[in-house]
Design a protein around this motif. Structure first.
Motif, PDB file in Angstrom:
ATOM      1  N   GLY A  84      -4.900   7.352  -1.702  1.00  0.00           N
ATOM      2  CA  GLY A  84      -5.284   9.185  -1.475  1.00  0.00           C
ATOM      3  C   GLY A  84      -6.349   9.364  -1.349  1.00  0.00           C
ATOM      4  O   GLY A  84      -6.941   8.873  -0.084  1.00  0.00           O
ATOM      5  N   GLN A  85      -8.071   9.342  -1.630  1.00  0.00           N
ATOM      6  CA  GLN A  85      -8.742   9.734  -1.442  1.00  0.00           C
ATOM      7  C   GLN A  85      -9.887   8.899  -0.660  1.00  0.00           C
ATOM      8  O   GLN A  85      -9.976   9.805   0.223  1.00  0.00           O
ATOM      9  CB  GLN A  85      -9.768  10.401  -2.752  1.00  0.00           C
ATOM     10  N   ALA A  86      -9.189   7.474  -0.104  1.00  0.00           N
ATOM     11  CA  ALA A  86     -10.237   6.775   0.315  1.00  0.00           C
ATOM     12  C   ALA A  86      -9.760   6.984   2.294  1.00  0.00           C
ATOM     13  O   ALA A  86     -10.009   6.512   2.742  1.00  0.00           O
ATOM     14  CB  ALA A  86     -10.397   5.114  -0.762  1.00  0.00           C
ATOM     15  N   VAL A 137       4.230   2.784 -12.067  1.00  0.00           N
ATOM     16  CA  VAL A 137       3.299   2.986 -11.760  1.00  0.00           C
ATOM     17  C   VAL A 137       1.998   3.374 -12.889  1.00  0.00           C
ATOM     18  O   VAL A 137       1.814   4.555 -13.521  1.00  0.00           O
ATOM     19  CB  VAL A 137       3.763   3.982 -10.654  1.00  0.00           C
ATOM     20  N   VAL A 138       0.825   2.910 -12.811  1.00  0.00           N
ATOM     21  CA  VAL A 138      -0.032   3.638 -13.535  1.00  0.00           C
ATOM     22  C   VAL A 138      -1.154   3.775 -13.529  1.00  0.00           C
ATOM     23  O   VAL A 138      -1.877   2.668 -12.644  1.00  0.00           O
ATOM     24  CB  VAL A 138      -0.297   1.658 -15.151  1.00  0.00           C
ATOM     25  N   THR A 139      -1.630   4.626 -13.632  1.00  0.00           N
ATOM     26  CA  THR A 139      -3.278   5.814 -12.789  1.00  0.00           C
ATOM     27  C   THR A 139      -4.500   5.861 -14.359  1.00  0.00           C
ATOM     28  O   THR A 139      -3.801   6.298 -15.298  1.00  0.00           O
ATOM     29  CB  THR A 139      -2.583   6.986 -12.532  1.00  0.00           C
ATOM     30  N   ASP A 140      -4.847   5.453 -14.070  1.00  0.00           N
ATOM     31  CA  ASP A 140      -6.683   5.528 -14.734  1.00  0.00           C
ATOM     32  C   ASP A 140      -6.799   7.070 -14.413  1.00  0.00           C
ATOM     33  O   ASP A 140      -7.387   6.644 -13.258  1.00  0.00           O
ATOM     34  CB  ASP A 140      -7.388   4.720 -14.942  1.00  0.00           C
ATOM     35  N   VAL A 141      -6.748   8.432 -15.385  1.00  0.00           N
ATOM     36  CA  VAL A 141      -7.144   9.361 -15.284  1.00  0.00           C
ATOM     37  C   VAL A 141      -8.165  10.560 -14.371  1.00  0.00           C
ATOM     38  O   VAL A 141      -8.705  10.366 -13.837  1.00  0.00           O
ATOM     39  CB  VAL A 141      -6.043  10.208 -15.355  1.00  0.00           C
ATOM     40  N   ASN A 142      -9.289   9.027 -14.798  1.00  0.00           N
ATOM     41  CA  ASN A 142     -10.537   9.324 -15.279  1.00  0.00           C
ATOM     42  C   ASN A 142     -11.194   8.984 -13.365  1.00  0.00           C
ATOM     43  O   ASN A 142     -12.085   8.745 -13.296  1.00  0.00           O
ATOM     44  CB  ASN A 142     -11.143   8.849 -15.721  1.00  0.00           C
ATOM     45  N   ARG A 143      -9.721   8.118 -12.860  1.00  0.00           N
ATOM     46  CA  ARG A 143     -11.268   7.253 -11.601  1.00  0.00           C
ATOM     47  C   ARG A 143      -9.675   7.619  -9.906  1.00  0.00           C
ATOM     48  O   ARG A 143     -10.250   8.148  -9.567  1.00  0.00           O
ATOM     49  CB  ARG A 143     -10.141   5.980 -11.191  1.00  0.00           C
ATOM     50  N   GLY A 144      -8.650   8.608 -11.469  1.00  0.00           N
ATOM     51  CA  GLY A 144      -7.870   9.295  -9.214  1.00  0.00           C
ATOM     52  C   GLY A 144      -9.011  10.694  -9.109  1.00  0.00           C
ATOM     53  O   GLY A 144      -9.722  11.122  -9.377  1.00  0.00           O
ATOM     54  N   LEU A 165      -3.535  18.274   0.004  1.00  0.00           N
ATOM     55  CA  LEU A 165      -4.910  18.052  -0.115  1.00  0.00           C
ATOM     56  C   LEU A 165      -5.740  17.254  -0.193  1.00  0.00           C
ATOM     57  O   LEU A 165      -4.719  15.969  -0.760  1.00  0.00           O
ATOM     58  CB  LEU A 165      -5.060  19.029  -1.369  1.00  0.00           C
ATOM     59  N   THR A 166      -6.560  16.755  -0.110  1.00  0.00           N
ATOM     60  CA  THR A 166      -7.461  15.246  -0.594  1.00  0.00           C
ATOM     61  C   THR A 166      -6.972  15.681  -1.867  1.00  0.00           C
ATOM     62  O   THR A 166      -6.779  16.303  -2.167  1.00  0.00           O
ATOM     63  CB  THR A 166      -9.211  15.581  -0.495  1.00  0.00           C
ATOM     64  N   SER A 167      -6.882  13.996  -2.146  1.00  0.00           N
ATOM     65  CA  SER A 167      -6.583  13.714  -3.800  1.00  0.00           C
ATOM     66  C   SER A 167      -7.605  14.002  -4.299  1.00  0.00           C
ATOM     67  O   SER A 167      -7.133  14.897  -5.529  1.00  0.00           O
ATOM     68  CB  SER A 167      -6.447  12.069  -3.750  1.00  0.00           C
ATOM     69  N   ARG A 168      -9.135  14.018  -4.056  1.00  0.00           N
ATOM     70  CA  ARG A 168     -10.124  14.646  -5.395  1.00  0.00           C
ATOM     71  C   ARG A 168      -9.074  16.542  -5.464  1.00  0.00           C
ATOM     72  O   ARG A 168      -9.573  17.015  -6.424  1.00  0.00           O
ATOM     73  CB  ARG A 168     -11.524  14.519  -4.291  1.00  0.00           C
ATOM     74  N   THR A 169      -9.885  17.324  -4.398  1.00  0.00           N
ATOM     75  CA  THR A 169      -9.404  18.740  -4.391  1.00  0.00           C
ATOM     76  C   THR A 169      -8.325  19.348  -4.629  1.00  0.00           C
ATOM     77  O   THR A 169      -7.847  19.772  -5.774  1.00  0.00           O
ATOM     78  CB  THR A 169      -8.991  19.097  -3.260  1.00  0.00           C
ATOM     79  N   ALA A 170      -6.956  18.136  -5.090  1.00  0.00           N
ATOM     80  CA  ALA A 170      -5.580  18.636  -5.671  1.00  0.00           C
ATOM     81  C   ALA A 170      -5.537  17.815  -7.160  1.00  0.00           C
ATOM     82  O   ALA A 170      -5.022  18.890  -7.820  1.00  0.00           O
ATOM     83  CB  ALA A 170      -4.455  17.148  -4.859  1.00  0.00           C
ATOM     84  N   ILE A 171      -6.434  16.955  -7.506  1.00  0.00           N
ATOM     85  CA  ILE A 171      -6.602  16.571  -8.672  1.00  0.00           C
ATOM     86  C   ILE A 171      -7.258  17.815  -9.723  1.00  0.00           C
ATOM     87  O   ILE A 171      -6.783  18.831 -11.161  1.00  0.00           O
ATOM     88  CB  ILE A 171      -6.558  15.869  -8.543  1.00  0.00           C
ATOM     89  N   ALA A 172      -8.266  18.254  -9.283  1.00  0.00           N
ATOM     90  CA  ALA A 172      -8.904  19.671  -9.468  1.00  0.00           C
ATOM     91  C   ALA A 172      -8.442  21.205  -9.770  1.00  0.00           C
ATOM     92  O   ALA A 172      -8.085  21.539 -10.540  1.00  0.00           O
ATOM     93  CB  ALA A 172     -10.257  20.050  -8.596  1.00  0.00           C
ATOM     94  N   LEU A 178       0.715  -1.239  -0.014  1.00  0.00           N
ATOM     95  CA  LEU A 178       0.363   0.121   0.307  1.00  0.00           C
ATOM     96  C   LEU A 178       1.003   1.598   0.380  1.00  0.00           C
ATOM     97  O   LEU A 178       1.710   1.167   0.587  1.00  0.00           O
ATOM     98  CB  LEU A 178      -0.818   0.094   1.517  1.00  0.00           C
ATOM     99  N   TYR A 179       0.217   2.496  -0.855  1.00  0.00           N
ATOM    100  CA  TYR A 179       1.024   2.687  -0.861  1.00  0.00           C
ATOM    101  C   TYR A 179       0.074   4.881  -0.634  1.00  0.00           C
ATOM    102  O   TYR A 179      -0.595   5.093  -1.461  1.00  0.00           O
ATOM    103  CB  TYR A 179       2.003   4.113  -2.480  1.00  0.00           C
ATOM    104  N   PRO A 180       0.615   5.073   0.646  1.00  0.00           N
ATOM    105  CA  PRO A 180      -0.504   6.257   1.340  1.00  0.00           C
ATOM    106  C   PRO A 180      -0.021   7.086   0.313  1.00  0.00           C
ATOM    107  O   PRO A 180       0.887   7.670   0.510  1.00  0.00           O
ATOM    108  CB  PRO A 180      -0.567   5.983   2.631  1.00  0.00           C
ATOM    109  N   SER A 181      -1.179   8.010  -0.075  1.00  0.00           N
ATOM    110  CA  SER A 181      -0.293   9.008  -0.751  1.00  0.00           C
ATOM    111  C   SER A 181      -0.704  10.594  -0.237  1.00  0.00           C
ATOM    112  O   SER A 181      -1.533  11.176   0.524  1.00  0.00           O
ATOM    113  CB  SER A 181      -1.173   9.218  -2.009  1.00  0.00           C
ATOM    114  N   VAL A 182       0.628  11.072  -0.660  1.00  0.00           N
ATOM    115  CA  VAL A 182       0.441  12.943   0.578  1.00  0.00           C
ATOM    116  C   VAL A 182       0.631  13.659  -1.103  1.00  0.00           C
ATOM    117  O   VAL A 182       1.728  13.509  -1.940  1.00  0.00           O
ATOM    118  CB  VAL A 182       1.893  13.152   0.610  1.00  0.00           C
ATOM    119  N   ASP A 183      -0.665  14.367  -1.533  1.00  0.00           N
ATOM    120  CA  ASP A 183      -0.994  15.447  -2.649  1.00  0.00           C
ATOM    121  C   ASP A 183      -1.022  16.333  -2.309  1.00  0.00           C
ATOM    122  O   ASP A 183      -1.251  16.724  -1.425  1.00  0.00           O
ATOM    123  CB  ASP A 183      -2.194  14.656  -2.725  1.00  0.00           C
TER     124      ASP A 183
END
Length: 251
Positions: free
Chosen positions: A228-230, A173-180, A17-24, A5-10
């Protein structure tokens, strides 16, 4: 294989920030930032919860809107857990400075897509300390790579994956950007296709919303996942996930 598991610091504008608002923010969307406090304090909290790896993203640098590198260096001084850093790493000097500062792994995204042959020397010099970040957007035309904080499109994923494999990439490290940041489940179809086209380890990113998602990723032999967000919104607990993973490993 132990699932990691890789907990995220964005990081945006020196704040976690939370992943959701950091990405936004990175994409220029109008959304109120949900701050989690100091990036260093958040990383230390994940470490105290038992995290062996922490995923640190400088989203300002990724999008070319600034840099939080000074904070990343300070975080590397204070955190004992392994740290995986990404965002705006585009030169050999960037890589060398982070490795010298104690970074456990560097994810290279935009620079790898724009100049994949440059990465070959990094693979040879640093080995497992280098990973390639493949940020993918699924569309009617297939799986398309994105770059510069997900703001630009960079072509079809499969030819680039084949080339990077040929050049010796140790890990993706593979990310679906529609799900981040959206907690709408990982893109298992994309990840399964990846595991069939490369023998290199894959860490997933984007979409995890439940422990069931974790076990689904584990079942398709993904090496680990960024969380991240979870975690940021409290719907999942790092400690509880690790406990369930350990429990199933002993059954």
């Amino acid at each position: 294989m132990r699932f990691t598991l890789y907990p995220s610091v964005d990081i945006v504008n020196a704040h976690a920030l939370t992943s959701r608002t950091a990405i936004a923010a990175t994409l220029g969307h109008d959304m109120k930032a949900e701050r989690l406090g100091s990036p260093i304090d958040l990383a230390l909290a994940f470490q105290d919860a038992g995290a062996r790896w922490i995923h640190v993203v400088d989203l300002d640098a990724a999008a070319g809107k600034g840099s939080n590198r000074h904070l990343v260096f300070e975080l590397l001084k204070q955190v004992r857990a392994n740290v995986q850093v990404c965002g705006g790493i585009r030169t050999e000097n960037d890589v060398a400075q982070l490795i010298d500062a104690g970074c456990g792994r560097i994810n290279i995204g935009t620079a790898a897509l724009e100049n994949p042959h440059w990465c070959e020397s990094l693979f040879k010099r640093y080995g497992e300390k280098i990973a390639i970040a493949l940020d993918v957007r699924e569309s009617d035309s297939g799986y398309r790579l994105t770059s510069r904080g997900w703001n630009d499109e960079s072509g079809d994923v499969w030819p680039k994956l084949a080339l990077l494999d040929q050049l010796g990439c140790p890990r993706y490290v593979v990310t679906d950007v529609n799900r981040g940041g959206n907690m709408n489940h990982p893109n298992l179809r994309l990840l399964e296709a990846m595991t069939k086209r490369t023998s290199r380890p894959i860490v997933s990113g984007g979409g995890v919303s439940s422990i069931d998602d974790i076990f689904a990723l584990k079942a398709i032999e993904v090496e680990g996942t960024v969380l991240g967000q979870a975690l940021h919104c409290g719907s999942l607990s790092y400690g509880e996930i690790e406990a369930q993973l350990r429990q199933t490993a002993t059954v």
